[in-house]
Structure formats: C-alpha cells, structure tokens
Design an enzyme around this catalytic site. Structure first.
Site, mmCIF file in Angstrom:
data_model
loop_
_atom_site.group_PDB
_atom_site.id
_atom_site.type_symbol
_atom_site.label_atom_id
_atom_site.label_comp_id
_atom_site.label_asym_id
_atom_site.label_seq_id
_atom_site.Cartn_x
_atom_site.Cartn_y
_atom_site.Cartn_z
ATOM 1 N N GLU A 330 44.710 38.423 36.466
ATOM 2 C CA GLU A 330 43.967 38.777 37.669
ATOM 3 C C GLU A 330 44.280 37.796 38.794
ATOM 4 O OE1 GLU A 330 40.023 41.101 36.026
ATOM 5 O OE2 GLU A 330 39.776 39.062 36.765
ATOM 6 N N CYS A 331 44.804 38.286 39.891
ATOM 7 C CA CYS A 331 45.040 37.531 41.118
ATOM 8 C C CYS A 331 45.966 36.336 40.873
ATOM 9 C CB CYS A 331 43.724 37.107 41.748
ATOM 10 S SG CYS A 331 43.886 36.733 43.524
#
Length: 834
Positions: A330-331
C-alpha cells in the site's frame, strides 16, 4: 453491552491551532500522572497515531466513519481502549470539517456525536485576543449535537495577552499555553515527520508532557472525560479463521515503513498468520521461511538513498514477489516495489517507475477490484484513502488492482496487490482472510543455482516442471555478456560481473566497487577546491530554511551573459530531463545515440517511447539528415557520453525546426579548454542547453545543474519543477562555481584533463586498441569481448558500454585519470590482450 469509558475529544476551529501537540501532550501527561491512556485519531491520518503510541505506550488507533462505517466507530473505540482509564481522541482539521459535500460526515464533530464524547477545544490565540471569545461562542452554538466542555488557549504571547483572551471566553478555560517551538513536531511534504523517524521523539515528548502538566488542569480534563455517558455496544473483535496451515507473513517496518493500522495486524493474526517484522533499510534479507509479504505505508522517498544502498534486501524482495510469494503493498509499499523512485533503484518487482511531483493527491476512494487478486475475488469493494505527492508510471499490459473514478489504479495478479490506496481492513475484514488463505497455500520454490562468472544456464532440480524451469532461466541480458572465470590467486581483487536488469539505468558507480581502481565513474579525481568546500558548508548552515535558487540563477545568468529568465537551476541534469519529458505530449521524441541514457529513462517514465538515431562508429559524427523530419523533441550530447564526440555548432543548429525542441546535454563541456562548440551562451529559439556541475567539480552527491534556453521554455519547466528541489548546498555551489576564481580553476582543470587524456590515448594506440577520438574526460575504446570483465577481476573498474544503445560488449568507456594510474591500467590491459 453497556460499557463505561471516560473519554474526551481534542478539537480545534481549524488545522494549525495545535491540537496534535496538545492532544499528544495530554496523553503523555495523563499517563505520567498514573493513568492508563488510550490514544485515538479521527480520520485516516497515520502519522499522529505514531506520536499517540509513544505518548501512551499503547497502539495508536484511527476512527474513520468513511473507511469503516459509522456502525463500527464505537466498537473500534471500545476495542482500542480496552483496559484504559480514559481515551483521548484527537480530531481532524476543523471541528466541523469532514468529507467534501458530505455535510460534515467523518468530521471530528461527527465522531464526537457517534461516540457521545465531550469536546475540549484548542484555540490558537497568536493573532487575536477578545475575538477568540466570539470564535468559541460560535463553535459552541453551531451544532447542538456536540458539547464543547472546555477550552485550551494556545500560543499566547504574554500574561497580559492571556488575560484578555480568557476574559472573553464564556466557557471553562482548562489551560493557557505560551509559544514554545521546542514542543512542535517537525513537518515536511506530507505533514508531520513520523515519530519513528525522529531520534529526539522521546525527549521532545518529555518536554511537551511537562509543559502540558504545568499549564493545563489535568484533573478537570479527567473529570470531563468521566462525565461522558456509558456506551451501548460490543467491542470490535477481529474474526477468527483457521487456514489449512499457519503461514508466516513478513511485515515491513523501520523508518521507511512507519504506518499500518493496528487492526490490520490483529486481523492477520486472528486469520491464522504468524507475523514477523523486518526493516527494508537495515536488514539484509527477508525473514526465513515466509509465505507472505506485507508492505504498508511510510516515506520511502525520504529514504530512497538508503533503500538503494541495501541491494541484498531489494534483490530478496524482488525474488520473493517474482517467485509468487503473496504480497500486499500500500502506497509506500507500491513505491518500494517499483524499478526506481526519482531515479534511485528500488526492488524492481513491478515494471514501473515512481517520481516526486508538485501535486498532492488527497482523497477518499470507493474502489472495486476488477480482477481476482491476493486480496479477494473480482468485485471486492472497499473505501480507501490516497495521500501522496508521487506518481507511478506503469509499464504496458499490467493488470489493475482497483478501479475508481472510471480509471484503473495499481497492479494486481493472483499473488500481488499493490496500489496507492490505504485501506482500513476493519471495514472489510475479508481482505485479511483472503491474504492469509493465499499465504497458507503458497509453497516456497527451491533456489535456482547458476554460475554468475560463466553465465551458464541455471541448474534447475529435475522435479520442477518444464514450465517452472522456463520461468526461472537466467535473464537474457546476463547470458549476452559472459565473463571468463578467473584463475584463483591470479589477481589481488575479484569482482563478479553481472549484466544489469535494466541497461538504460546502469551507471558506472555500480562497477567501481571497493578495492577497485576506478576508471568507470566519469567524475573528476582532482580534490575539491577549498572555496567550493566552504560554499557547500555554507549551504548546510543555511539548510535551516527552505532553499531559494534565485541567487544561483542570477550568478549563472551573469556568467553566461544571458537574461535570468533564461536560466533554471536544477537538481542535476537528470531533473531537467524529467521536466522536459513531461513538458509536452511529445509525438515523436528522438534521442541521438550512443549517448548517456538518462533522457531515455525520463521519457519512458513519462509514458513516451523515444526513437533512437544511431550514429556509426568509430567517429560517431552527427548526420543531421538521420533525424526524422517530424521529430518534435531531439536529445543530443555535446561532447557526448560515452563517445567523447564534440559536435560542431553549425551541425547542431541544423537540427532546429519550427515546433521542435532541441535539448543539448553539455554535462562535460566545462571539462574542455575554452568550451568550444558550446551553445550555453547563445539565445537560440527552440534550443535548450543542459549543464551539470557534478563532473568537473567532483560532487556527485550534490545534485547541481541548470538549464538555459528560451524564456518561455524555462518558465514552463519551472512550473513543472517540484518546490525547493534544488538544495541549499547546491545553490551555494552554483554561485561559487560561476565566479572569476572558479572560471580560472575550470580552465586549469580542463587543460590538465586534455594532457592526461593524451597519456591514455597514446597508450591505447601503442597497444593497437581502436578508440573514438575524444574531447571529453573519458575515452571510448574497443577492447574486445570479455575484456571488461577480466579487467574487473584484475581490480580495474572500467565502464561497460553494451548498456548504451548502438554499442556492444567489445566497447568500454575509460575515465581520464592521472598518468600514474593510467599507466597501471594500460599494463593490466596489455596482460589481458596478450
């Protein structure tokens, strides 16, 4: 179930009033008074909970109705506060500010109403006095569903000022705090610096706790919290799942991966996983025997250099992902899995590149999975949050992780899910179960055995299927350039030579390993002038403020006798290439090769596929008619890296066309006596000249360069440039390198380079080694296949040239060095050629 939980919400009229400072200080002060405190944050923010965790000694928690649903807010609060004496809930933005268009949905007031919690309002009084009373009165009357039970006045300037403010407030004032920058957490491009990245975090928190204890009535705050009514709800618990076996999932942590919701790990553990942490900055390998990999949020862009330096970990992660280890990113995790981040090598598990931009992406997303992945089947729906200033340029044919706003986002497969979207898994607990199930089904493959020196095909165990064997063969790029095995003990140094996975990103410093004599890096070996060192030190001392590149632009403009509007200081030439690549929707970008590959990388990252015009050796003379007539962007080096060819001004001017931008890379021009054939001082429509201070002045770690060209082009590039991209040391270096003293030193260095280059070329001629006539501080020589690797094994690093378009493994680039070192190289080359 009825539960009594003392609780209070810390809110403010707007961002910037100091609610994070006060809320964190209150948590620490209440804990130091002997109470067990639970810290919570309204909204998706993941930095503040890190400070809450340090203050309370318990995991920081988030309460976000948009991400998890209104019905889960009270259960999550009770779950997170289990065993605590009271809960302190820090708000988000202004008290009534929530989702845009949502009438305050997901605001601090909304969460306060859902949890029936009293509010303590923190008000910044630094720019007002009696008006604060009106502000508080308005906030108290705005929404009868919430109760402002007290006020803390922040940032007062004096006792007299404080008295005026307190007298005007018609509400209990619980404390008055004067200005004290020592208790403010530092910030950067996405808000506060995470607690895990601050070496002084504990000491700063102690100062903050002590100040809050002295200035705020803690007993009254506790009384307000105890007045909160009981809550009727069951505490949230993560659903339990028993997989076919207990998988081992590695979770990234450390300074670069500071964020993941506490409930994520609880959900994974409840779903049957064994969690083991690792630090991509410090650890050299992944934990043993893992079946899954979770890479959460953080700031890899801040630690790109350290990530790049940890090549063993990057290789381990790349191998794990490509071997099918179920992976969720994530990210920050997405950025880490890319090939590069602002040019720095990352894990390379995803065929994509990332770079910083000047644009902040900040939004909730309702996302749908268009395909099945490690997080669940196609059609899986989540509410997530994006918060980043980077962009990822994907390769072609990738499968999207999510779709939202009618566009694909991220990367997914049956074993991988990587995107910018942060998701709070308590809102969609099936994600954890799907991930653990995938990890439990994973079977680790046996390692592939192969000989890097002879570049033989890998030895694959016979029990592996033919399909597996094909997938695990040695990359073609490595098979293309074998290196003969070196007899043991023949040379004092040994180095295994491995072809780069991405030739366009190969750089000479990869080859200049410790212990080798460096002829691979084209940076001057002369010591840095004292006046330049003084300038760099001055830049460091001035780094306590945001850099201003305008003085550098004025110094360069004066030196070149050009208008300052035609000068753009930059973080090296590479930044300019990236800006040019994004300047226009280029229809036909062209790169004249052989030359350095940074323009290729920049164009590729911007989504373009450049055309290569290959100049024939051995002289690599420019044939202007070889450039397509419809080319609207042309990159050419002068003198060109790696050929050393110096093109004539008259030939370069023939490249100009209406609507075409010609970019001339003069990164090595200052190493030529008199700078012949330079266009830097000429104002020509459609011509942009790029310069670098890295090479001649021996400071590759200080990204310093500039572009000069038509004012309208420079202005457009400046609009694309990230704010403050040019550091204070680089600014001072640019100023120092464009003085009369620097010009005299540059002339002396250039003359010395010309003399030293003659020693090298004379020696190559004596050995019968063909080479390209060079005006640069390096020489391109055709030494024959395999010689590059044998020189490396003998302890001499020369730059391989088969990564430059138009050249093959017979060529190497040799940097000009002092005669004594050059003669040693020539002796070693004589041995290898005999």
């Amino acid at each position: 179930m009825v539960t009594s939980l003392p609780r209070v919400v810390i809110a403010a009229p707007a961002s910037g009033h100091g609610k994070t400072t006060v809320a964190t200080g209150l948590m620490a002060a209440l804990r130091h008074s002997g109470r067990v405190v639970s810290g919570h944050k309204v909204g998706p923010d993941y930095i503040d909970p890190g400070y809450h965790s340090l203050a309370t000694g318990r995991p920081g928690r988030n309460l976000d109705p948009r991400m998890v649903g209104e019905e889960r807010i009270v259960p999550l609060l009770l779950h997170g506060a289990a065993g605590a004496d009271l809960a302190v809930i820090e708000g988000v933005m202004g008290l009534f500010d929530g989702q845009i268009g949502g009438q305050g949905f997901a605001s601090t007031a909304h969460v306060a109403a859902l949890t029936d919690s009293p509010i303590v309002l923190v008000v910044d009084a630094s720019h007002a006095s009696r008006s604060i009373g009106a502000l508080v009165a308005g906030m108290r009357a705005f929404d009868p569903a919430v109760t402002i039970a007290g006020v803390i006045v922040n940032k007062v300037g004096s006792d007299r000022h404080a008295g005026e403010v307190v007298d005007a407030i018609d509400a209990p004032v619980l404390g008055v705090i004067s200005r004290d920058d020592g208790i403010v957490a530092p910030s950067r491009h996405l808000g506060l610096v995470p607690m895990a990245e601050r070496d002084d975090a504990a000491a700063a928190l102690d100062r903050l706790s002590e100040r809050i204890a002295r200035t705020v009535d803690l007993s009254t705050v506790a009384d307000i919290a105890r007045a909160a009514p009981p809550l009727e709800a069951e505490p949230w618990t993560p659903p339990v799942h028993t997989p076919s076996r207990r998988p081992r999932i590695a979770v990234a942590g450390g300074r670069a991966f500071t964020f993941r919701y506490a409930e994520t790990e609880e959900l994974l553990a409840a779903a049957g996983a064994e969690l083991v942490g690792f630090d991509p900055l410090e650890d050299r390998d992944l934990p043993a025997g893992i079946d899954g990999l979770y890479l959460g949020g953080g700031f890899p862009e801040v630690h790109a250099g350290a990530i790049a330096a940890n090549a063993p970990m990057r290789a381990a992660v790349r191998a794990a992902v490509r071997d099918g280890v179920p992976t969720v990113a994530e990210c920050a995790g997405l950025l880490y899995l890319c090939r590069t981040l602002d040019g720095a090598p990352m894990a390379g598990a995803i065929e994509a590149d990332a770079q910083m931009t000047g644009r902040l992406t900040l939004a909730y997303r309702q996302a749908v999975a268009p395909h099945a992945s490690v997080l669940g089947p196609a059609g899986t729906t989540v509410i997530g949050h994006e918060f980043h200033r980077t962009q990822v340029t994907p390769g072609h044919g990738e499968q999207a992780a999510w779709t939202f706003d009618d566009r694909p986002a991220g990367f997914a497969s049956t074993t991988l899910h990587a995107s910018y979207l942060h998701t709070h898994w308590a809102g969609t607990p099936d994600l954890a179960r799907a991930f653990v199930t995938a990890a439990a089904s994973h079977t680790t493959r046996e390692p592939v055995e192969w000989d890097v020196r002879t570049a033989k095909e890998p030895v694959v165990p016979s029990k592996r299927s033919p399909k597996d064997s094909a997938a695990l063969r040695l990359p073609q790029a490595l098979r293309r350039a074998p290196c003969r095995e070196v007899p043991p003990g023949r040379y004092p140094h040994t180095q295994r030579v491995v072809a780069p996975s991405d030739p366009l990103r190969h750089h000479g410093d990869v080859e200049a390993v410790d212990g080798a004599i460096d002829f691979a890096v084209n940076v001057s070996s002369d010591p840095r002038p004292e006046w330049l060192t003084d300038a760099l030190v001055l830049g460091v001392t001035r780094s306590d403020r945001y850099p201003d590149a305008r003085p550098a632009a004025r110094a360069i403009a004066h030196h070149l006798a050009r208008p300052v509007e035609e000068i753009l200081p930059s973080a090296g030439a590479a930044e300019v290439f990236g800006l040019v690549a994004r300047l226009r929707p280029w229809r036909q970008p062209v790169i004249v090769h052989p030359q350095f590959t940074e323009p290729d990388v920049a164009l590729r990252m911007a989504g373009h596929e450049p055309t290569h015009v290959l100049l024939p050796g051995p002289d690599f003379a420019l044939a202007t008619d070889a450039v397509p007539e419809d080319a609207d962007l042309v990159f050419i080096g002068n003198p060109t890296n790696p050929t050393g060819r110096l093109h004539r001004i008259v030939d370069l001017e023939r490249l100009r066309r209406p609507g075409r931008l010609v970019v001339v890379d003069e990164a090595f021009m200052d190493a030529l006596p008199g700078e012949p054939e330079s266009l830097a001082s000429r104002s020509l429509p459609g011509v942009l000249v790029v310069r670098s201070l890295t090479k001649l002045w021996a400071m590759p770690g200080i990204r310093a360069g500039f572009a000069t060209g038509p004012a309208e082009v420079i202005a457009a590039l400046r609009d694309l440039q990230a704010p403050w991209s040019v550091s204070s040391p680089a600014v001072e270096a640019m100023i120092a390198c464009h003085t009369p003293e620097a010009a005299a030193e540059a002339r002396a260095r250039a003359s010395r380079i010309a003399r030293d280059r003659a020693v090298l070329t004379d020696g190559l001629s004596e050995l019968g080694v063909p080479f390209s006539p060079s005006d640069a501080p390096f020489v391109l020589a055709r030494v024959g296949t395999g010689v590059h690797g044998r020189l490396a094994a003998a302890g001499y690093a020369v730059r391989r040239a088969d990564t430059f378009p138009g050249l093959d493994g017979q060529w190497v680039r040799i940097a000009v060095r002092p005669p004594a070192l050059t003669r040693k190289l020539l002796t070693a080359l004589r041995i290898e050629l005999s």
